[in-house]
Each structure stands twice: as structure tokens, then as C-alpha cells.
Design a protein around this motif. Structure first.
Motif, short mmCIF file in Angstrom:
data_model
loop_
_atom_site.label_atom_id
_atom_site.label_comp_id
_atom_site.label_asym_id
_atom_site.label_seq_id
_atom_site.Cartn_x
_atom_site.Cartn_y
_atom_site.Cartn_z
N UNK A 178 0.86 -1.18 0.00
CA UNK A 178 0.00 0.00 0.00
C UNK A 178 0.90 1.24 0.00
N UNK A 179 0.32 2.40 -0.31
CA UNK A 179 1.14 3.63 -0.28
C UNK A 179 1.89 3.80 1.04
N UNK A 180 1.21 3.50 2.15
CA UNK A 180 1.86 3.63 3.47
C UNK A 180 3.08 2.72 3.58
N UNK A 181 2.90 1.49 3.13
CA UNK A 181 4.01 0.53 3.21
C UNK A 181 5.16 0.94 2.30
N UNK A 182 4.84 1.51 1.15
CA UNK A 182 5.90 1.96 0.23
C UNK A 182 6.69 3.10 0.88
N UNK A 183 5.94 4.02 1.51
CA UNK A 183 6.63 5.14 2.20
C UNK A 183 7.59 4.60 3.25
N UNK A 184 7.14 3.56 3.92
CA UNK A 184 7.97 2.99 4.97
C UNK A 184 9.24 2.36 4.39
N UNK A 185 9.07 1.60 3.32
CA UNK A 185 10.22 0.93 2.70
C UNK A 185 11.27 1.95 2.25
N UNK A 186 10.79 3.03 1.63
CA UNK A 186 11.73 4.00 1.05
C UNK A 186 11.98 5.22 1.94
N UNK A 187 11.42 5.17 3.13
CA UNK A 187 11.61 6.28 4.07
C UNK A 187 11.20 7.61 3.44
N UNK A 188 10.01 7.64 2.91
CA UNK A 188 9.52 8.85 2.24
C UNK A 188 8.48 9.54 3.12
N UNK A 189 8.60 10.84 3.19
CA UNK A 189 7.67 11.62 4.00
C UNK A 189 6.39 11.85 3.21
N UNK A 190 5.28 11.67 3.87
CA UNK A 190 4.00 11.94 3.23
C UNK A 190 3.77 13.45 3.22
N UNK A 191 3.82 14.06 2.03
CA UNK A 191 3.70 15.52 1.98
C UNK A 191 2.34 15.97 1.45
N UNK A 192 1.36 15.10 1.56
CA UNK A 192 0.01 15.49 1.16
C UNK A 192 -0.72 16.17 2.31
N UNK A 193 -1.66 17.02 1.94
CA UNK A 193 -2.54 17.60 2.97
C UNK A 193 -3.62 16.56 3.29
N UNK A 194 -4.32 16.82 4.39
CA UNK A 194 -5.38 15.90 4.81
C UNK A 194 -6.43 15.72 3.71
N UNK A 195 -6.78 16.87 3.09
CA UNK A 195 -7.82 16.84 2.07
C UNK A 195 -7.38 16.00 0.87
N UNK A 196 -6.13 16.24 0.47
CA UNK A 196 -5.59 15.49 -0.67
C UNK A 196 -5.58 14.00 -0.39
#
Lengths: 132, 186
Positions: B153-171
Motif C-alpha cells: 500500500x502507499x503507506x508501506x511503500x513510504x515505509x520501505x523507502x523512508x519517504x515523508x508523506x507531503x500530502x494535505x489531509x484533504x488530498x
């Protein structure tokens, strides 16, 4: 005065620091979100649609790359056709066949993404056509 | 210091020697030198091919300031392995057209080659491949990266690559709705 080091250019020095802080961010190692867009597009070409959509949701730069690569990130209509190949896969010792649908961009039909379905169960298979 | 007399001649000999060599020397950003077969370098990297053809290869080490020694070592290693283990023509044909012609899957040895890399090394190698115009190596590294995302999932991908979620809540909410069919059960 002349030989002295330029004691105070307050603006530029602190700005430099700010910039390098911003550039390094909180990630000491290289940041995957800052990969050049052509690399991101090369990664996308290996992903089937569900995974490409997940990719697009990771962060804003990746989304920009996905949009650039033609991944349908909105509810735009796409044209679907059956893929040519039916593939047998063996997962955990069980044999199942998988069929692929291709989703074509309505304007640029050269762009398409595959989506794999388990033929028998018709469950949506997020896991694409690999042998595990 | 060199004396002027005979310098031209020396220069000439050096140039001839350079043209005769069948390897090129590459220098990483941190000053380490690596030798690679000229033929493999020219075949696998459009940038190196251009430099070789244009005569901008330095005998004492062609500066590649954008590439660190670890990544350059991997690039050279890849070139050598490629030269040794691949019947050439098969892999050059992969075309760049997006998704029209399926890319040739990595060979077994290519998988092993990228599988042993750490995340950071893979990151540096993919950038080096891109910088040097090494289409095949770029495919192989990007394939590896895509494998690391599969089934996640997007969350798991962020975790694997250590990527910060830079979306707003609405997005995020918007995206969640878009992806509901693929990733969320509710």
C-alpha cells in the motif's frame, strides 16, 4: 578592516544554512522522493495499474511523475481490453491461472497499463504476473 | 617540469597509446580510479560512447564528478559481468516506447547483481545509470525498485523507502477515495 574576514553578511550566511538544512531535510541518506522524473517513469513502466496508483499516492513528486507517465490518477474513463496472455502461476505450491486486462488511455492508446485477475476466482489480484 | 622539446612527440605517442588501449579509466567523485572495457562501456552507456567517440576520455582517469566510488564500482562491475555473460544483441534491442513493447525482464545474474545492494547503493546506482545513459542498467535497477513496491500500500511503500508523506489531509482523503477499489476493503 580590509584584511578581516567578512564578519557579518548576516543575510547570506544564515540563508545558506537554511538552504542546506532544507536540502538535507530530516533524511541523512538520499531521498527517494527526489529521484529525477525520468527514473521515476522508468520505475513506473514495470508496475501494473494498481501498483502504479499506489506509487502515485506516495508523495507529491511521485504523483507528478505518475501523471507525466500517463497513470490515470483521477476518475477519467479508460478503455479496457483483454490481454493476450493467460499465464499459469504457481504460488505456494498451488497452481492458478491469471488473465491480464489492459487499460488504455482514451487519447493516447499507446499508453496502457495491465491489471491481472485470477481467472478462476476473479479476485482482484494486486500481485501481478510474477512467479512469486 | 617537462621541457618543450619533444613534447609534441610525446603527446602524439600518448594519443596513439590511448587509442590503442582497450580499456578506459574512470574517476569517481572521491578520486578513485576504475578500469572498464572500452567496448562494454561504449555499448552499454550512451554517455561514455559519446565521450569515447569524441576523444574526451582522459588516460589518467575520466572525471565523473557526479558518481561516488561505490556506485562507479557497481557500474564497472556490471559492465564487466555484462561483457562476460551475455550474448550481446539480445539486450540492446529494448526500445524505450512507454509500455508498448514489454521490457525484457532482467536475467538471473542481473537480478542477483541488484539483489545484493543496500537501499542506498541501489539509489546511487540508479542515479549513476541514468546519468551515464545506461538504458539496460536503468531498466534492471528500476525493475528491482518496482519489485520492492509490489503488493504494498502507499503507506508501506513510504515505509520501505523512508519517504515523508507531503500530502494535505484533504488530498489524502481524495486519494483514498480514488484508490478504494484497489486497496481498501471498506
Amino acid at each position: 578592516m580590509e584584511g578581516a574576514p567578512p564578519a557579518s553578511r548576516p543575510g547570506s550566511d544564515s540563508l545558506c544554512e537554511e538552504f542546506s538544512k532544507a536540502a538535507l531535510g530530516s533524511f541523512p541518506s538520499p531521498s527517494w522522493s527526489d529521484l529525477p522524473i525520468d527514473i521515476l517513469i522508468s520505475i513506473l513502466q514495470w508496475l501494473e495499474l494498481p501498483q502504479a496508483l499506489a506509487f502515485a499516492s506516495v508523495c507529491t513528486t511521485w504523483r507528478a511523475a505518475a501523471i507525466g507517465a500517463g497513470v490515470p490518477c483521477s476518475f477519467a474513463p479508460w478503455i479496457m481490453s483483454w490481454g493476450k496472455h493467460l499465464k499459469e502461476t504457481h504460488v505456494h505450491g498451488r497452481c492458478s491461472s491469471v488473465v491480464t486486462c489492459n487499460l488504455y488511455h482514451p487519447v493516447d492508446v499507446k499508453k496502457y497499463y495491465g491489471v491481472s485477475f485470477q481467472r478462476v476466482a476473479l479476485f482482484f489480484a494486486v500481485e501481478p504476473l510474477t512467479d512469486g | 617540469m617537462e621541457v618543450d622539446k619533444g613534447k609534441g612527440e610525446a603527446e602524439e605517442t600518448r594519443k596513439v597509446a590511448e587509442a590503442d588501449r582497450d580499456t578506459v579509466t574512470l574517476k569517481s567523485s572521491d578520486g578513485k580510479l576504475f578500469e572498464v572495457s572500452k567496448e562494454a562501456a561504449a555499448r552499454l552507456s550512451t554517455v561514455l560512447a559519446g565521450m569515447i567517440a569524441g576523444g574526451s576520455i582522459d588516460d589518467n582517469g575520466t572525471d565523473l564528478k557526479q558518481i561516488g566510488s561505490e556506485a562507479l564500482e557497481n557500474v564497472v562491475d556490471y559492465c564487466n559481468k555484462h561483457a562476460n555473460s551475455i550474448p550481446s544483441a539480445a539486450l540492446i534491442s529494448s526500445s524505450i516506447s512507454f509500455n508498448t513493447a514489454p521490457f525484457k525482464e532482467p536475467e538471473e545474474w542481473e537480478r542477483k547483481f541488484v539483489d545484493r545492494l543496500s537501499h542506498d547503493a541501489l539509489f546511487d546506482l540508479v542515479e549513476a545509470a541514468n546519468f551515464l545513459g545506461m538504458e539496460r542498467l536503468l531498466d534492471v535497477t528500476c525493475h528491482k525498485i518496482s519489485e520492492m513496491m509490489k503488493g504494498k500500500s502507499p503507506d508501506q511503500i513510504r515505509e520501505v523507502f523512508n519517504i515523508k508523506n507531503d500530502y494535505t489531509k484533504e488530498e489524502l482523503e481524495e486519494i483514498r477515495q480514488e484508490l478504494a477499489w484497489a486497496f481498501y476493503d471498506d
